[in-house]
Design a protein around this motif. Structure first.
Motif, mmCIF file in Angstrom:
data_model
loop_
_atom_site.group_PDB
_atom_site.id
_atom_site.type_symbol
_atom_site.label_atom_id
_atom_site.label_comp_id
_atom_site.label_asym_id
_atom_site.label_seq_id
_atom_site.Cartn_x
_atom_site.Cartn_y
_atom_site.Cartn_z
ATOM 1 N N PRO A 83 -2.121 105.093 138.175
ATOM 2 C CA PRO A 83 -2.657 106.030 136.889
ATOM 3 C C PRO A 83 -1.886 107.469 137.480
ATOM 4 C CG PRO A 83 -4.381 104.841 137.586
ATOM 5 C CD PRO A 83 -3.240 104.398 138.840
ATOM 6 N N LEU A 84 -1.498 108.138 136.297
ATOM 7 C CA LEU A 84 -0.863 109.272 136.606
ATOM 8 C C LEU A 84 -1.789 110.494 136.018
ATOM 9 C CD1 LEU A 84 2.610 108.634 135.067
ATOM 10 C CD2 LEU A 84 1.913 108.445 137.566
ATOM 11 N N ASP A 85 -2.999 110.218 135.576
ATOM 12 C CA ASP A 85 -4.038 111.170 134.900
ATOM 13 C C ASP A 85 -4.299 112.232 135.894
ATOM 14 O OD1 ASP A 85 -5.086 109.145 132.434
ATOM 15 O OD2 ASP A 85 -4.821 108.394 134.153
ATOM 16 N N SER A 86 -4.543 111.907 137.155
ATOM 17 C CA SER A 86 -4.764 112.962 138.051
ATOM 18 C C SER A 86 -3.857 114.200 138.333
ATOM 19 C CB SER A 86 -5.359 112.564 139.352
ATOM 20 O OG SER A 86 -4.350 111.754 140.124
ATOM 21 N N TYR A 87 -2.588 113.677 137.882
ATOM 22 C CA TYR A 87 -1.204 114.756 138.276
ATOM 23 C C TYR A 87 -0.959 115.638 136.956
ATOM 24 C CZ TYR A 87 -0.212 111.741 142.162
ATOM 25 O OH TYR A 87 -0.147 111.007 143.400
ATOM 26 N N MET A 88 -1.724 115.274 135.896
ATOM 27 C CA MET A 88 -1.189 115.890 134.512
ATOM 28 C C MET A 88 -1.929 117.219 134.320
ATOM 29 S SD MET A 88 0.818 114.178 132.907
ATOM 30 C CE MET A 88 0.828 114.508 131.259
ATOM 31 N N ASP A 137 -5.628 100.464 129.167
ATOM 32 C CA ASP A 137 -7.181 100.524 129.649
ATOM 33 C C ASP A 137 -7.646 101.989 129.991
ATOM 34 O OD1 ASP A 137 -7.181 97.735 129.409
ATOM 35 O OD2 ASP A 137 -6.761 97.613 131.574
ATOM 36 N N GLY A 138 -6.970 102.881 129.094
ATOM 37 C CA GLY A 138 -7.441 104.400 129.117
ATOM 38 C C GLY A 138 -6.738 105.280 130.241
ATOM 39 N N LYS A 139 -5.783 104.517 131.149
ATOM 40 C CA LYS A 139 -5.023 104.924 132.083
ATOM 41 C C LYS A 139 -3.606 105.206 131.922
ATOM 42 C CE LYS A 139 -7.791 102.206 135.264
ATOM 43 N NZ LYS A 139 -8.018 101.183 136.307
ATOM 44 N N LEU A 140 -3.114 106.434 132.134
ATOM 45 C CA LEU A 140 -1.807 106.934 131.618
ATOM 46 C C LEU A 140 -1.057 106.348 132.790
ATOM 47 C CD1 LEU A 140 0.295 108.725 130.280
ATOM 48 C CD2 LEU A 140 -0.356 110.475 131.656
ATOM 49 N N VAL A 141 0.156 105.664 132.684
ATOM 50 C CA VAL A 141 0.978 105.199 133.637
ATOM 51 C C VAL A 141 2.522 105.492 133.523
ATOM 52 C CG1 VAL A 141 -0.407 103.076 134.034
ATOM 53 C CG2 VAL A 141 1.685 102.886 132.499
#
Length: 457
Positions: free
Chosen positions: A118-123, A143-147
C-alpha cells in the motif's frame, strides 16, 4: 473517472515503437552515485516489460542515481517476454524486485497474489491534490488500499491507408460495420492482384486482436467491450456476437489478409507500412511504430472505430490507464523505493514523458501544460469528446475456451452463433458466480448506467 477538463486539455501522445507493454531484450542499467550520501547504500531493483521508453527511463534513473542524497541506487531490468511469469518466479524464490511496472492487465492479479505494498502512508496533501479524481477502484485501489498512481493511457482507433482509400474512391473512414465490410471488399477487389487486402488484425493471438478492435467497436456502440453487462452485472456476449457477424463476412469474402490465423502484430504492421493493408484497429502506439520500428512513406491516418449501426451511443474506451509503478510488498527498502517513485512522478518527468510521445498524459496538471508531440499520424489519436474511461469489468476465467478463441473459431469455421453465445454466457456467468462466492470479485447491477453520459468526461 476522468473529468471533462482532462478530455478537453489533453495534448496527446503515443507510445513509440511497438505496443505499449511489449518487451525488449533483457537489460539492466544503473549508475554510481556522485551525490552526497547518507547511510549505507540501498540498491533498488525496478522491473518493467516496456521497451518503447527504456532509453528515457535509463536516462532518468541515471539522473536519480547521481543526484539523490540518500545513497540509493536503482537498477533497471527490462524483460523481453513472459513478464508476469518472471515476476511470479521471482516472488516464489524470494528474489522479487523492489518496484514493478503495473498495468490494467496485471495490477489486480499482482495485488491478489500479495505482491504490492500500500502507498497510502506516503501520500502527502500535495500528491493527493495532484491525483485527485484519478484514483479508480480496481485500477489503483484494491480493498481500500492505494497501490499505484496514474501517468498515461492509450486511445484506440481505426488505422487506415489514406492512399488506398483514395485510389478505391472511398471518401472517408467507415462509421458503421456494414460500411467497414463494404470498404474492405472494395479495397481488396481493387488491389488483390498486387497483394493488397482491405482488412487485417493480429489473429495469431485472438484475444489481443479482438481486445484492440471489437472492444472499441462495442464501447462506441454503447456496450462494455469485454462482454460484461454493467446494467445487469452479468456477462452477455450478444452484442459481441453481432460484431462477429461482420468480421466473418470479411473473412468469408476474402477481404482479410491471408494467413490470418498465424499473423502476429509486427508482421501485420510491416505489411501495413508496405501499403498492403487497407485498415486495422489498434492503439495510439501506432504512430510511433511507423516512425521508428517500421518507417513508412505511405499516407495514413487514425479515425474513431465504426459502430454497429453508424451511431455513437457510448465512448471509445481509454485503456491501460491509471497505473505505472508499484512497490513490492516484499521489498526490504520500501522507503527508498518510494523516494525513487516520487522522483519519477515529478512534474518535469511526467511532462517530458508525454512530450516525447511515450503515452497520453492523464494527470490534469500535466496535460494542461505539456506540449503536443510532433509525430506523424498523432492527430487521429487525440483525446476528444468520444473518449473516456469505462467502469472496470470483472476478470474471470471460465471453464473451456475464452470468448476470443471461441469467436475466432466461429469466424474461421462458422457454426450456430446463437448456441455459441449462449454457451459463452453460461460459462462466463458460472465463473463469475464462483469468483464472487470466493470473494475474488465484487459485482452489483447498475441499471441506471448510461454510456452516453461518459461522453465529454
Amino acid at each position: 473517472m476522468w473529468k471533462k477538463a482532462i478530455g478537453l486539455s489533453l495534448g496527446v501522445a503515443l507510445a513509440a515503437g511497438g505496443l505499449a507493454g511489449c518487451g525488449g531484450n533483457n537489460t539492466k542499467d544503473s549508475a554510481a552515485s556522485t551525490a552526497p550520501t547518507a547511510g549505507p547504500k540501498k540498491v533498488i531493483k525496478y522491473w518493467t516489460d516496456d521497451r518503447h521508453d527504456q532509453e528515457y527511463i535509463k536516462e532518468m534513473i541515471n539522473k536519480f542515481n547521481t543526484t539523490n542524497k540518500d545513497n540509493i541506487e536503482v537498477e533497471l531490468t527490462v524483460l523481453s517476454e513472459n513478464y508476469a511469469q518472471s515476476v511470479d518466479v521471482a516472488f516464489a524464490g524470494n528474489q522479487a524486485p523492489d518496484l514493478l511496472r503495473l498495468k490494467s492487465g496485471n495490477a489486480e492479479t499482482f495485488y491478489k497474489k500479495g505482491y504490492l505494498a500500500p502507498l497510502d502512508s506516503y501520500m502527502t496533501d500535495e500528491l493527493k491534490a495532484k491525483f485527485k479524481d484519478l484514483l479508480i477502484d480496481k485500477v489503483n485501489i484494491f480493498d481500500g488500499k492505494l497501490v499505484s498512481l496514474p501517468n498515461t493511457g492509450l486511445t484506440l482507433r481505426l488505422v487506415y491507408n489514406q492512399e488506398l482509400f483514395e485510389k478505391a474512391g472511398i471518401a472517408k473512414p467507415p462509421v458503421s460495420l456494414q460500411e467497414m465490410v463494404d470498404v474492405a471488399k472494395k479495397i481488396t477487389d481493387m488491389g488483390k492482384k498486387d497483394g493488397i487486402y482491405g482488412f487485417a488484425l493480429n489473429f495469431k493471438s485472438p484475444k489481443s486482436a479482438f481486445d484492440r478492435s471489437v472492444r472499441e467497436i462495442l464501447s462506441l456502440s454503447g456496450y462494455q467491450g469485454l462482454g460484461y453487462d454493467i446494467k445487469t452485472a452479468q456477462f452477455d456476449f450478444g452484442p459481441y456476437a453481432e460484431v462477429m457477424k461482420y468480421f466473418k463476412q470479411m473473412y468469408d469474402n476474402g477481404s482479410i489478409l491471408p494467413g490470418a490465423a498465424t499473423l502476429d502484430i509486427d508482421p501485420m504492421r510491416a505489411q501495413f507500412a508496405a501499403g498492403k493493408i487497407g485498415m486495422y484497429l489498434s492503439f495510439s502506439t501506432e504512430p510511433g511504430v511507423y516512425v521508428d520500428q517500421f518507417p513508412t512513406k505511405i499516407k495514413w491516418g487514425g479515425a474513431l472505430a465504426p459502430t454497429l449501426d453508424g451511431t455513437i451511443k457510448g465512448t471509445s474506451e481509454i485503456v491501460s490507464a491509471g497505473t505505472w509503478m508499484g512497490i513490492s510488498d516484499k521489498s526490504p527498502n520500501k522507503d527508498a523505493a518510494w523516494t525513487f517513485m516520487k522522483f519519477m512522478y515529478g512534474d518535469e518527468i511526467l511532462t517530458t514523458y508525454h512530450e516525447k510521445g511515450f503515452g497520453i498524459a492523464v494527470v490534469p496538471s500535466i496535460a494542461a501544460k505539456a506540449k503536443k508531440p510532433e509525430i506523424t499520424g498523432m492527430e487521429g489519436f487525440l483525446v476528444g469528446k468520444y473518449d473516456s474511461m469505462w467502469p472496470v469489468s470483472p476478470n474471470v476465467t471460465p471453464e473451456g475456451a475464452n470468448y476470443a478463441d471461441t469467436f475466432f473459431k466461429y469466424m474461421l469455421s462458422g457454426g450456430d452463433l446463437g448456441a455459441i453465445t449462449k454457451d459463452l454466457n453460461t460459462r462466463y456467468n458460472a465463473a463469475l458466480t464462483k469468483a464472487a462466492d470466493k470473494g475474488e470479485v465484487k459485482v452489483s447491477p447498475n441499471p441506471s448506467f448510461d454510456p452516453a453520459k461518459l461522453q465529454g468526461k
